[in-house]
Design an enzyme around this catalytic site. Structure first.
Site, PDB file in Angstrom:
ATOM      1  N   ASP A 255      -2.138  11.172   6.911  1.00 49.16           N
ATOM      2  CA  ASP A 255      -2.046  10.991   5.468  1.00 49.16           C
ATOM      3  C   ASP A 255      -1.742  12.305   4.754  1.00 49.16           C
ATOM      4  O   ASP A 255      -2.366  13.345   5.033  1.00 49.16           O
ATOM      5  CB  ASP A 255      -3.380  10.426   4.965  1.00 49.16           C
ATOM      6  CG  ASP A 255      -3.404  10.231   3.468  1.00 49.16           C
ATOM      7  OD1 ASP A 255      -2.675   9.362   2.966  1.00 49.16           O
ATOM      8  OD2 ASP A 255      -4.146  10.977   2.789  1.00 49.16           O
ATOM      9  N   GLU A 288       2.936  11.137   6.570  1.00 47.61           N
ATOM     10  CA  GLU A 288       3.218  10.935   5.147  1.00 47.61           C
ATOM     11  C   GLU A 288       3.313  12.332   4.564  1.00 47.61           C
ATOM     12  O   GLU A 288       2.372  13.119   4.681  1.00 47.61           O
ATOM     13  CB  GLU A 288       2.115  10.153   4.447  1.00 47.61           C
ATOM     14  CG  GLU A 288       2.432   9.942   2.967  1.00 47.61           C
ATOM     15  CD  GLU A 288       1.232   9.487   2.149  1.00 47.61           C
ATOM     16  OE1 GLU A 288       1.432   8.789   1.140  1.00 47.61           O
ATOM     17  OE2 GLU A 288       0.095   9.854   2.499  1.00 47.61           O
TER      18      GLU A 288
END
Length: 579
Positions: A255, A288
């Site tokens: 993330d 990401e």
């Protein structure tokens, strides 16, 4: 096992009921282990770690006593049966007997289904859905973060114990059972991990290991983690290896890696995982990364979420231009065309804030980009959590799904999307006072700059993130057997996946762009060279039919009938030109 256990932070089995306990506490003068109420002194090391060996059984509670005063749980706890405030518990590594004979699934075969465990009924609930998901053609699950978080409800990005599966979902061995069951159904399982911050409730690391954090580089979600520290790097490397080795996940999605400082840690993590999983060719690592750093894809990361493609497509579909969609207003078709042909739409240009964003990516193969029309962020970060099917006509939403499935990139669907589920996906938490009020009102303030919520009274319509009803409204179940509308959507979904398997899957790694162009305000087309021919896709999400310029070939998909050379509004058209 013994040597490896002694090097790890946390409590790791040595065999014969003995465990090695290790805590990095550089700010502490002395540390003791409190194991089932019995206090045992720990030996300090020059690396700032305190260690001791002791015997225990599965579930035995333990904490660490810092300087004879505060007792704290283990930040590397592998089991928190009583939540973030409770004691840690010993977890053996042989509690689950693996059943599936599994060698992994190649990247080009993945059709990823992103899912929130809590909204699926926990581990048991999702496990019950596996046969139906496999029958739909889903080949990979991606679990939103499962690390222990405060309370019983959370997206997972506010985790506090990165090694411990959230007790709200079930026992750690049940999570292994879910992975095992998915493998038995032919599905890979990826896990979303958060290595850029800790949640705001229950993290006590700063009280005895202040060097864990870097106060010079705050993130939007809290204190940044200092990846200059060797023990910090080891904490997260070992965490990644635990999920991949002990739980047998097939990959990780990292993330918001733009908030990992220094970013060079990503290279060290990549090397450690490749070495630790050298016998597993199908371990997939996905990023990401708001900075669009294509360099990490060249260095060995398998894929990256392509928010650019989503954002351009969303603006074309909805006309929205607030927030980060402002960068796409007035030029969404051009940016979508660039994303289809070159990967990222932003490759070093300045956005509407004047910030430089992105790196050149035209040389990166299309298979390295994970694309989607919806995901947890793009739905859940809306004030009311609306899905695309609630925002645009049904044929336009279906066209967006068709585009995602019929281009030679790796597709990701959000839970419920194959049958166009209408439930919202809202932002939900379960914090104690006063944090609950701060998060609730903070979220409402975030939308003050949006026209629909400029008025304070309108902002009160935004659901209370801490209310259980907000979580309950976000639950997604499989459609009922007699749901004709859902069955219709699933039939189309099945057809699209069969086309993907027939034409794209085998040659995905060899796909190379042939260019893209804008056909009109709501329409683009793009082509790719595949080993056996050319693949051309045209999308029209405008209000009227348009002419396309696809090469002559076999018409393999046309969502809506149109005159020759035309593509209907709310439609995707695909031509195959064999060699």
């Amino acid at each position: 096992m013994t040597a490896a256990a002694k090097e790890r932070l946390g409590a790791w089995p040595l065999g014969d009921g003995r465990y090695c306990f290790c805590l990095w506490a550089p700010d502490a003068r002395e540390v003791a282990l409190v194991l089932d109420g019995e206090v045992r002194a720990m030996s300090p090391g020059e690396d700032g770690c305190f260690r001791v060996e002791a015997s225990g059984s599965s579930g035995t509670p333990y904490r660490f006593l810092i300087d004879g005063q505060a007792q704290v749980p283990d930040p590397a706890s592998r089991w928190q049966p009583h939540g973030v405030e409770g004691a840690s518990a010993l977890l053996p590594d042989d509690g689950h007997v693996w059943q599936a004979c599994w060698e992994g699934r190649p990247w080009q075969e993945l059709v990823i289904y992103e899912v929130h465990l809590g909204c699926s009924g926990g581990i048991a609930g999702l496990k019950a859905q596996l046969p139906a998901l496999a029958a739909m053609g889903i080949t990979a699950l991606e679990l939103m973060p499962v690390a222990q978080f405060p309370g019983r409800r959370n997206w997972g990005y506010d985790g506090v114990f990165p090694y411990a599966p959230a007790e709200a979902y079930g026992h750690p061995d049940e999570l292994k059972g879910l992975v095992d069951a998915a493998h038995a159904h032919g599905m890979a399982v990826l896990l979303d991990v958060v290595y850029n911050h800790f949640g705001p409730q229950g993290n006590l690391l700063a009280s005895y290991a202040s060097a864990f954090f870097n106060d010079q580089a705050p993130t939007p979600w809290g204190e940044a983690i200092d990846f200059n520290q060797p023990q910090v790097k080891r904490f997260f490397v070992d965490n990644a290896l635990m999920w991949l080795q002990e739980y047998r996940f097939d990959g990780l999605r990292l993330d918001a890696v733009q908030a990992i400082t220094p970013n060079a840690f990503l290279g060290e993590l990549l090397q450690a995982i490749r070495a630790g999983c050298a016998d597993r060719p199908h371990v997939h690592l996905v990023l990401e990364n708001e900075r669009n750093q294509a360099s990490w894809l060249r260095q060995g990361y398998q894929g990256q979420w392509n928010d650019d493609l989503h954002n351009a497509l969303h603006v074309m579909l909805t006309g929205e231009s607030e927030g980060y969609y402002a960068d796409y207003a007035g030029r969404a078709p051009q940016l979508l065309a660039r994303a289809l042909s070159e990967g990222f739409a932003w490759q070093g240009e300045r956005n509407h804030k004047g910030e430089l964003r992105g790196e050149p990516s035209a040389d990166v193969a299309p298979q390295h980009f994970v694309i989607f029309a919806q995901n947890h962020d793009q739905i859940g970060n809306r004030a009311l959590g609306e899905r695309l099917v609630s925002l645009v006509p049904a044929d336009h939403a279906r066209a967006a799904l068709a585009l995602v499935l019929l281009v030679p990139m790796v597709p990701l669907l959000f839970m419920g999307e194959p049958w166009q589920a209408g439930q919202p996906f809202l932002f939900f938490t379960d914090y104690l006072p006063p944090l609950d009020e701060a998060v609730r009102e903070g979220r409402r303030r975030e939308f003050a700059g949006f026209a629909a919520f400029a008025d304070a009274a309108q902002r009160q319509r935004i659901p209370d993130s801490n209310a259980r009803s907000t979580f309950e409204a976000s639950r997604v179940a499989l459609p009922a057997a007699d749901d004709a509308q859902a069955a219709g959507h699933l039939a189309v979904f099945s057809t699209l996946l069969s086309l993907r398997r027939r034409y794209l899957q085998a040659g995905l790694a060899h796909a190379r762009p042939l260019g893209a162009r804008v056909l009109g305000p709501g329409a683009v087309q793009a082509g790719w060279q595949l080993p056996d021919g050319e693949w051309w896709v045209a999308l029209n999400v405008g209000d009227a039919a348009l002419g396309h310029e696809l090469p002559d070939g076999t018409l393999v998909w046309q969502q809506q009938d149109a005159a020759p050379g035309q593509i209907a509004a709310g439609s995707v058209c695909v031509h195959w030109v064999p060699r």
